[in-house]
Write an enzyme that holds these catalytic residues in place. Sequence first.
Site, PDB file in Angstrom:
ATOM      1  N   HIS A 101       3.566  35.000  -9.733  1.00 24.60           N
ATOM      2  CA  HIS A 101       4.258  36.264 -10.027  1.00 24.60           C
ATOM      3  C   HIS A 101       4.190  37.092  -8.750  1.00 24.60           C
ATOM      4  O   HIS A 101       3.189  37.019  -8.020  1.00 24.60           O
ATOM      5  CB  HIS A 101       3.527  37.094 -11.078  1.00 24.60           C
ATOM      6  CG  HIS A 101       3.364  36.460 -12.417  1.00 24.60           C
ATOM      7  ND1 HIS A 101       2.329  35.638 -12.726  1.00 24.60           N
ATOM      8  CD2 HIS A 101       4.107  36.575 -13.547  1.00 24.60           C
ATOM      9  CE1 HIS A 101       2.430  35.257 -14.003  1.00 24.60           C
ATOM     10  NE2 HIS A 101       3.502  35.806 -14.518  1.00 24.60           N
ATOM     11  N   ASP A 104       0.901  38.753  -8.226  1.00 25.34           N
ATOM     12  CA  ASP A 104      -0.270  37.911  -7.939  1.00 25.34           C
ATOM     13  C   ASP A 104      -0.513  37.834  -6.438  1.00 25.34           C
ATOM     14  O   ASP A 104      -1.656  37.749  -5.994  1.00 25.34           O
ATOM     15  CB  ASP A 104      -0.065  36.442  -8.370  1.00 25.34           C
ATOM     16  CG  ASP A 104       0.323  36.280  -9.822  1.00 25.34           C
ATOM     17  OD1 ASP A 104      -0.019  37.156 -10.624  1.00 25.34           O
ATOM     18  OD2 ASP A 104       0.975  35.262 -10.127  1.00 25.34           O
ATOM     19  N   GLU A 268       5.894  25.946 -22.631  1.00 27.81           N
ATOM     20  CA  GLU A 268       4.428  25.974 -22.504  1.00 27.81           C
ATOM     21  C   GLU A 268       3.793  25.435 -23.785  1.00 27.81           C
ATOM     22  O   GLU A 268       4.111  25.871 -24.886  1.00 27.81           O
ATOM     23  CB  GLU A 268       3.928  27.395 -22.221  1.00 27.81           C
ATOM     24  CG  GLU A 268       2.412  27.390 -22.110  1.00 27.81           C
ATOM     25  CD  GLU A 268       1.784  28.726 -21.769  1.00 27.81           C
ATOM     26  OE1 GLU A 268       2.309  29.432 -20.892  1.00 27.81           O
ATOM     27  OE2 GLU A 268       0.750  29.051 -22.376  1.00 27.81           O
ATOM     28  N   ASP A 309      -4.854  29.222 -23.193  1.00 26.89           N
ATOM     29  CA  ASP A 309      -4.508  28.623 -21.895  1.00 26.89           C
ATOM     30  C   ASP A 309      -5.590  27.697 -21.339  1.00 26.89           C
ATOM     31  O   ASP A 309      -6.012  27.828 -20.183  1.00 26.89           O
ATOM     32  CB  ASP A 309      -4.220  29.722 -20.847  1.00 26.89           C
ATOM     33  CG  ASP A 309      -2.887  30.415 -21.088  1.00 26.89           C
ATOM     34  OD1 ASP A 309      -2.029  29.858 -21.791  1.00 26.89           O
ATOM     35  OD2 ASP A 309      -2.711  31.542 -20.564  1.00 26.89           O
TER      36      ASP A 309
HETATM   37  C1  XLS Z   1       2.078  34.174 -20.474  1.00 27.48           C
HETATM   38  C2  XLS Z   1       2.994  33.327 -19.757  1.00 27.48           C
HETATM   39  C3  XLS Z   1       3.181  33.658 -18.291  1.00 27.48           C
HETATM   40  C4  XLS Z   1       4.408  33.012 -17.724  1.00 27.48           C
HETATM   41  C5  XLS Z   1       4.827  33.559 -16.405  1.00 27.48           C
HETATM   42  O1  XLS Z   1       1.647  33.899 -21.570  1.00 27.48           O
HETATM   43  O2  XLS Z   1       2.571  32.003 -19.926  1.00 27.48           O
HETATM   44  O3  XLS Z   1       2.037  33.338 -17.573  1.00 27.48           O
HETATM   45  O4  XLS Z   1       4.245  31.629 -17.604  1.00 27.48           O
HETATM   46  O5  XLS Z   1       5.047  34.918 -16.468  1.00 27.48           O
HETATM   47 CA    CA Z   2       0.000  31.036 -22.098  1.00 24.89          CA
HETATM   48 CA    CA Z   3       3.390  30.136 -19.114  1.00 25.88          CA
END
Ligand code: XLS
Ligand code: CA
Ligand code: CA
Length: 440
Positions: A101, A104, A268, A309
């Site tokens: 990002h 970051d 994801e 995550d």
């Molecule tokens: C948050 C998201 C984020 C995106 C990118 O839950 O996974 O990290 O991948 O902004």
């Molecule tokens: Ca996530």
């Molecule tokens: Ca993500």
Amino acid sequence: MSEFFKEIPKIQYEGPGSKNPLAFKYYNPEEMVGGKKMKDHLRFSVAYWHSFCGAGADPFGVGTMIRPWDDIADPMEKARARVRGAFELFDKLGIEYFCFHDRDIAPEADTLTETNKRLDEIVQLMKEHMKATGVQLLWGTACLFTHPRYVHGASTSCNADVFAFSAAQVKKAMELTHELNGLGYTFWGGREGYDTLINTDMKLELENMARFLHMATDYKKEIGFKGQFYIEPKPKEPTKHQYDFDAATIIGFLRANGLDKDFKLNIEANHATLAGHTPEHELRMARINGLLGSVDANEGDLLLGWDTDHLPTDVYNTTLIMYEILQAGGFATGGLNFDAKLRRPSFEPVDLFHGHIAGMDAFAVGLKAAHKLLQDGPIENFIAERYSSYKSGVGADIVNNKVGFKELEQYALDHGPIQNGSGREEMLKSIITQYILESR
Ligand code: XLS
Ligand code: CA
Ligand code: CA
């Protein structure tokens, strides 16, 4: 190139017999799988935010992560050190892609002008490292959710000034991604959703979200950025209801707004389970609609209801994920981005390596099992047989649109009792287990 992670050697493939925790047991980058190198199938990427910025804070406690640049006080000096540390980690793990990002890589300053200047400086530094190492930017994105201005969302904020600021921020993030020859640019709807409908104009918010994406598409053409645009689904968190709920919702939204030619999906795994789906469901939905783009490779904890995550270690999951990727013909612009973080108690720098090694080995096993499953075809053959009634007779008439309700009623009247076959779920799972264990 050992400035920050001095104790860590370059991670080598030592094979399944190795007991060395700092070695790959299954990920052998140069090994050919179906005519292609393992590393080119998997296209691993490191997520800058989790690995280099995330401190390990949770709602009950402060950050715990120890990072080699912790003692650097000046925020820009720290940002420069992070770049050097990141490229050292990529090199030692043999990872060829990364994602970030805007916020970051360079801390936000008091004004947008100054913030953008900071970004320009770090991007130049990254460019030098990328040139020297061949590491590529899988995708860039903009953080439209941390700063308090985004309390009501970004392109879906009730405040037009916030919409404008978001546009300025995304414009710059796209330019930076373009400058770094990024292969893609991701839109994740950070706070694009709502907490309660009693204060929300849902129709206007959705229309504005589509307007924003059209503006981005126009600007992409204007600057000649050829990377792939992705949208990343997530059903909840931070808002109670996120507009990009899941793959099916996004596909409907893109089509309804004439955006489906310009975007693909970044799926994801943890977001899939939050939406009540398996990762393979989300990938299949994207794939059969021709919109599978990239993957944020992580996993959730099914005992917890939020976005944990985790670095992925479940080889059953990685197999079914790779099964979808291979069936889509592999990645074009996308890859497996480890959008994943260490547990709060795993706070030492070496844990960054253990976490990625675990994820890379798990995906190597998944790739080989999925490849063999597709090569031998036990699942595809079973599915073909299961639906074989549509290959001839009335089934063929149905799929060729030759019959309607009247003809089908006559068919049902003329035919005897219906006979169904077993779905054989348990048998198929047992086959998958066998392939996972044998394909190592
Ligand atoms: C948050 C998201 C984020 C995106 C990118 O839950 O996974 O990290 O991948 O902004
Ligand atoms: Ca996530
Ligand atoms: Ca993500």
